[in-house]
Design an enzyme around this catalytic site. Sequence first.
Site, PDB file in Angstrom:
ATOM      1  N   TYR A 263       0.838  -1.190   0.000  1.00 31.47           N
ATOM      2  CA  TYR A 263       0.000   0.000   0.000  1.00 31.47           C
ATOM      3  C   TYR A 263       0.873   1.241   0.000  1.00 31.47           C
ATOM      4  O   TYR A 263       2.028   1.209   0.402  1.00 31.47           O
ATOM      5  CB  TYR A 263      -1.010   0.018   1.163  1.00 31.47           C
ATOM      6  CG  TYR A 263      -0.432   0.175   2.552  1.00 31.47           C
ATOM      7  CD1 TYR A 263      -0.110   1.429   3.065  1.00 31.47           C
ATOM      8  CD2 TYR A 263      -0.252  -0.934   3.374  1.00 31.47           C
ATOM      9  CE1 TYR A 263       0.390   1.580   4.351  1.00 31.47           C
ATOM     10  CE2 TYR A 263       0.240  -0.795   4.654  1.00 31.47           C
ATOM     11  CZ  TYR A 263       0.561   0.466   5.145  1.00 31.47           C
ATOM     12  OH  TYR A 263       1.051   0.608   6.414  1.00 31.47           O
ATOM     13  N   CYS A 264       0.298   2.339  -0.496  1.00 33.42           N
ATOM     14  CA  CYS A 264       0.974   3.641  -0.543  1.00 33.42           C
ATOM     15  C   CYS A 264       0.001   4.659   0.052  1.00 33.42           C
ATOM     16  O   CYS A 264      -0.803   4.310   0.910  1.00 33.42           O
ATOM     17  CB  CYS A 264       1.374   3.986  -1.974  1.00 33.42           C
ATOM     18  SG  CYS A 264      -0.027   4.050  -3.119  1.00 33.42           S
ATOM     19  N   TYR A 265       0.049   5.885  -0.381  1.00 29.65           N
ATOM     20  CA  TYR A 265      -0.856   6.910   0.147  1.00 29.65           C
ATOM     21  C   TYR A 265      -2.293   6.709  -0.315  1.00 29.65           C
ATOM     22  O   TYR A 265      -3.216   6.652   0.476  1.00 29.65           O
ATOM     23  CB  TYR A 265      -0.385   8.318  -0.259  1.00 29.65           C
ATOM     24  CG  TYR A 265       0.912   8.718   0.392  1.00 29.65           C
ATOM     25  CD1 TYR A 265       0.946   9.189   1.698  1.00 29.65           C
ATOM     26  CD2 TYR A 265       2.112   8.617  -0.301  1.00 29.65           C
ATOM     27  CE1 TYR A 265       2.149   9.549   2.297  1.00 29.65           C
ATOM     28  CE2 TYR A 265       3.307   8.973   0.282  1.00 29.65           C
ATOM     29  CZ  TYR A 265       3.320   9.443   1.589  1.00 29.65           C
ATOM     30  OH  TYR A 265       4.507   9.783   2.179  1.00 29.65           O
TER      31      TYR A 265
END
Length: 101
Positions: free
Chosen positions: A64-66
């Site tokens: 996951y990222c932002y």
Amino acid sequence: MTQVQQISIQDAEAMLESQDVLLLDSRDPRDYKSSHHPKAMLLGDHNQEHLLMKTPKERPVMVYCYLGHASIEKARMFADFGFKHCYSVEGGFTAWKKQLQ
């Protein structure tokens, strides 16, 4: 070639409960330190090569990222290295954090 699957937060949580998933946070180290999923490991230059080369290719990898965009590319990198099950969390940590509150 392995495809990267986008996974909902609900499905991600279910998978984390039932399988030995490598959950990777690809955000900035400062944001990771501030708040992250309790099962997540920071993915960065300090450990990326090691994870790609030493993690069993059968172990599912979830990134996951932002907001869920950059994590697709990071998950694709693992797929390109031969990992069989690669996922990107839809909505990223922003959506996940709302879900956890």
